[in-house]
Enzyme design. Structure first.
Site, mmCIF file in Angstrom:
data_model
loop_
_atom_site.group_PDB
_atom_site.id
_atom_site.type_symbol
_atom_site.label_atom_id
_atom_site.label_comp_id
_atom_site.label_asym_id
_atom_site.label_seq_id
_atom_site.Cartn_x
_atom_site.Cartn_y
_atom_site.Cartn_z
ATOM 1 N N LYS A 49 59.429 17.028 31.567
ATOM 2 C CA LYS A 49 59.173 15.638 31.594
ATOM 3 C C LYS A 49 60.142 15.249 30.516
ATOM 4 O O LYS A 49 60.102 15.371 29.170
ATOM 5 C CB LYS A 49 57.728 15.410 31.141
ATOM 6 N N LYS A 64 59.580 15.529 36.462
ATOM 7 C CA LYS A 64 59.487 14.022 36.245
ATOM 8 C C LYS A 64 60.466 13.534 35.391
ATOM 9 O O LYS A 64 60.804 13.785 34.316
ATOM 10 C CB LYS A 64 58.128 13.804 35.876
#
Ligand code: PBG
Length: 328
Positions: free
Chosen positions: A196, A249
Site C-alpha cells: 500500500k 493499492k
C-alpha cells in the site's frame, strides 16, 4: 503462408471466444462506508454516487449488490466523533457500526462474503493508523499490533469472513493470525494490504471516512511511491506471516507493481481501485469528457490483465451490470 491475426478479430463472438481476460461479478468486491446511527443515508460529495449508510439502511445498497452477484463487500466504519480516542477503541466495540453491519449482512444476505477493513485511522482522534508516542509523536508500530488484533477478533466474532488490515504496521498479519487462532477463528481469512503506497489517490476516501491525519502524513508507514522491489519484500513478508490474500493499492497507476508481484507470489492477489481513481473517472464522466462506462470497463480489464484475481472497486455494481448485460 501469411499469418492473419485480423481473422481472429472479425466478429464479436470470435473476439469473446478467444479473449484472454474475462471479468466475472464474483471477482469483484464493493467497498461500503457504514456510519454509526439509525436511518442514515448520506451523499459523499467527493465521490458522486457513493453514500454512507447506517447499518439498518444497508439493504438500500445490498439488494443491488446481491442481485448483481458481486463476490463480496469491504466494510469501513465511521463512528460518532465523540467515540474517537487515542487508541481507536471504538473499533473493537461489539456494537460498533461495522460489527452491527456484519451481523445484519450475515442474517439478511448470507451469500455475500464480508471483508472487514481493520485500521485505527477512522477511530483515532488524531486520524493516524497507529498509536502515537506522546514524546516524539512517532507512530508506534509494535504497541499498535495489539489494538489491530482486538478489532480483527471483534469483527470475526461478529461474523466477518475476511479481515483486511490496511494499517501497514510491520508484523500485522502475524499478530492478527495469532489473535484469531487463539480465539478459535481458524477459518477467518486474512486479506492483508501488503503493498500500500502513500498515495494522493486516497483523498476522497479520507473525506468520506473522516480519517485524514490531523498532523503529518502517512509516509512513515505507507510505501514510497518510487519503490518497486520494496513491494516484493512486503508481499513476501505477508505471505510468510500467514496472509491468505494480499492487496496491492492503488490500482491503475500501479499495474507494473501488480504484474511484478503476480509473477513471484502464488496466493490470490486483489487490486484496489481506490477513491481518487473513482472520483476522477466520475468527474470526467459527469462533464461528458469521457465515455464513463467504457473507462470503467477498460480500467477494470487492465487490472485483471495485469494479474489481479480480485478487484476491489467502487464501480463493482456498474461493472457487474455491464457483465450481465453482455457489454463486457
Ligand atoms: C485506512 C484506509 C484507507 C483506504 C483504505 N483503508 C485510507 C488511507 O490509508 O488513508 C483508502 C481507500 C480509498 O482511497 O478508496 N487506512
Amino acid at each position: 503462408m501469411i499469418i492473419r491475426p485480423r481473422r481472429l478479430r472479425k466478429t464479436e463472438s470470435i473476439r469473446n471466444l478467444i479473449c484472454e481476460t474475462k471479468l466475472t461479478p464474483s471477482m469483484l468486491v464493493y467497498p461500503i462506508f457504514v456510519r454509526e446511527g439509525k436511518n442514515i443515508i448520506e451523499d459523499i460529495p467527493a465521490m458522486p454516487g457513493q453514500k454512507r449508510y447506517s447499518p439498518d439502511n444497508l439493504n438500500l445498497i445490498l439488494d443491488r449488490v446481491n442481485k448483481n452477484k458481486i463476490g463480496g463487500v469491504l466494510l469501513f466504519g465511521i463512528p460518532d466523533e465523540n467515540k474517537k480516542d487515542e487508541i481507536g477503541s471504538a473499533s473493537w466495540d461489539e456494537n460498533g457500526p461495522v460489527q452491527q453491519a456484519i451481523k445484519f449482512i450475515k442474517r439478511e444476505y448470507p451469500e455475500i462474503i464480508i471483508f472487514a477493513d481493520v485500521c485505527l485511522c477512522e477511530y483515532t482522534n488524531h486520524g493516524h493508523c497507529g498509536v502515537i508516542n506522546k514524546f516524539n509523536h512517532e507512530i508506534e508500530n509494535d504497541p499498535t499490533l495489539e489494538f489491530l488484533t482486538r478489532s480483527a477478533v471483534s469483527y470475526a466474532q461478529a461474523g466477518a469472513d475476511v479481515v483486511a488490515p490496511s494499517d501497514m504496521m510491520d508484523g500485522h498479519t502475524k499478530a492478527i493470525r495469532e489473535g484469531l487462532d487463539k480465539n478459535n477463528f481458524y477459518n477467518t481469512l486474512i486479506c492483508s494490504y501488503a503493498v500500500k503506497y502513500a498515495s494522493g489517490f486516497y483523498g476522497p476516501f479520507r473525506e468520506a471516512a473522516g480519517s485524514a491525519p490531523s498532523f503529518g502524513d502517512r509516509k512513515t508507514y505507507q510505501m514510497d511511491i518510487r519503490n518497486s522491489r520494496e513491494a516484493l519484500r512486503e508481499a513476501f513478508l505477508d505471505v510468510e506471516e500467514g496472509a491468505d490474500i494480499i492487496i496491492i493499492k492503488p490500482g491503475i497507476s500501479y499495474l507494473d507493481i501488480l504484474k511484478t508481484v503476480r509473477e513471484k507470489i502464488l496466493i490470490p492477489i486483489a487490486s484496489y481501485q481506490v477513491s481518487g481513481e473513482y472520483s476522477m473517472i466520475k468527474a470526467a464522466g459527469l462533464k461528458g469528457w469521457i465515455d464513463e462506462k467504457k473507462i470503467i470497463s477498460e480500467t477494470a480489464i487492465s487490472i485483471a490483465r495485469a494479474g489481479a484475481d480480485i478487484i476491489i472497486t467502487y464501480f463493482a455494481n456498474e461493472l457487474a451490470e455491464l457483465i450481465h448485460e453482455g457489454g463486457l
